[in-house]
Scaffold this active site. Sequence first.
Site, PDB file in Angstrom:
ATOM      1  N   LYS A   1       7.238  13.102   4.817  1.00  0.00           N
ATOM      2  CA  LYS A   1       6.375  12.400   5.776  1.00  0.00           C
ATOM      3  C   LYS A   1       7.069  12.314   7.133  1.00  0.00           C
ATOM      4  O   LYS A   1       6.474  12.561   8.173  1.00  0.00           O
ATOM      5  CB  LYS A   1       6.050  10.983   5.260  1.00  0.00           C
ATOM      6  CG  LYS A   1       5.016  10.985   4.149  1.00  0.00           C
ATOM      7  CD  LYS A   1       4.921   9.646   3.438  1.00  0.00           C
ATOM      8  CE  LYS A   1       3.994   9.775   2.232  1.00  0.00           C
ATOM      9  NZ  LYS A   1       3.957   8.598   1.373  1.00  0.00           N
TER      10      LYS A   1
ATOM     11  N   GLN B   1       5.840   2.713   0.822  1.00  0.00           N
ATOM     12  CA  GLN B   1       5.812   3.727  -0.238  1.00  0.00           C
ATOM     13  C   GLN B   1       5.690   3.072  -1.618  1.00  0.00           C
ATOM     14  O   GLN B   1       6.471   2.190  -1.952  1.00  0.00           O
ATOM     15  CB  GLN B   1       7.086   4.586  -0.157  1.00  0.00           C
ATOM     16  CG  GLN B   1       7.147   5.707  -1.158  1.00  0.00           C
ATOM     17  CD  GLN B   1       6.040   6.754  -0.950  1.00  0.00           C
ATOM     18  OE1 GLN B   1       5.774   7.173   0.174  1.00  0.00           O
ATOM     19  NE2 GLN B   1       5.392   7.159  -2.029  1.00  0.00           N
TER      20      GLN B   1
ATOM     21  N   ASP C   1      -2.685   4.022   4.991  1.00  0.00           N
ATOM     22  CA  ASP C   1      -3.022   4.456   3.633  1.00  0.00           C
ATOM     23  C   ASP C   1      -4.468   4.114   3.271  1.00  0.00           C
ATOM     24  O   ASP C   1      -4.987   4.611   2.277  1.00  0.00           O
ATOM     25  CB  ASP C   1      -2.090   3.764   2.617  1.00  0.00           C
ATOM     26  CG  ASP C   1      -0.979   4.683   2.150  1.00  0.00           C
ATOM     27  OD1 ASP C   1      -1.160   5.907   2.237  1.00  0.00           O
ATOM     28  OD2 ASP C   1       0.065   4.165   1.688  1.00  0.00           O
TER      29      ASP C   1
END
Length: 281
Positions: free
Chosen positions: A52, A96, A119
Amino acid sequence: MILIDGKKAAAELREELKKEVIQLKSKYNTVPGLTVILIGELAPSKIYVKNKEKSAIEVGLKSEVIRYPETVDEKTVLNKINELNNDVNVSGILVQLPLPKHINKQKVIETILPSKDVDGFHPMNVGNLSSGYESSVPCTPLGCYLLIKKIEPNLNGKKAVVVGRSNLNGKPMTQLLLKENCTVTITHSKTKDLKGECLKGDIIIAAVGIPELVKGDWVKKDTIVIDVGINKTEKGIVGDVAFEEVSKVAKAITPVPGGVGPMTIACLLKNTIECFKRIQK
Ligand code: NAD
């Protein structure tokens, strides 16, 4: 049969995003920033976060990774999120997953400001997506959606079968397809005749986590098949679709690896830019 090349599609998307970041920089004199919080030492999480970070820098975003040991307490993480919520240099925040057991996932998700939730997991974004309003959309289903649209720009009235009802994949995928006027069937572990349901689909999206669950005789001719699954097996990484069999019948199919996977990170970058633009507005 069209082999849907996710690597190529993701590279094209990153190129578009790179250009957009240059334009945003000249307009606002700053670029969008993505901050990732990584807790613990799980190897897959460390690899995802590294990828990422690399991709974010590649398209010209500011990128920051905050690392905590496995033992960090929940309050420290929540305080950090609040700090990032108030930081004008941070456009997108991602924590995460999975988290250590002593940290409440829902609390973490709900602490992230919805406008910085890259997200798309915050209940506000989930609700906005299902109401058809502007929202962050979870990265993997967004990637699937973009791949499907490349093959079939007009989805009006198509029958879509989503296999799996997770909050991460199946449910947001369903909302995206509904928005495109598909007739959507969402199936899951308690579905009675999964094969029969799949056979009705013009589009099948498999997001289950069972190696090669969807077989060749589950798919009718001319179906678009999107395989989200990533399963480690003795013969290597395979998807939720029996690729050899299904690729003989389908109109188009994503391989595993090299299909949906590469689009997920590209969509995270897209979401970060969208969050930045919404904040500027
Ligand atoms: P999950 O475990 O949260 O959900 C699985 C879903 O499958 C559940 O809704 C369950 O009801 C359904 N299911 C289970 N057994 C079934 C059966 N026999 N028939 C029909 N449905 C069944 O999984 P998830 O987080 O959505 O992930 C699914 C897969 O996608 C996994 O292999 C995961 O590794 C992969 N994944 C890939 C990406 C990517 O970037 N490509 C991202 C996230 C997840």
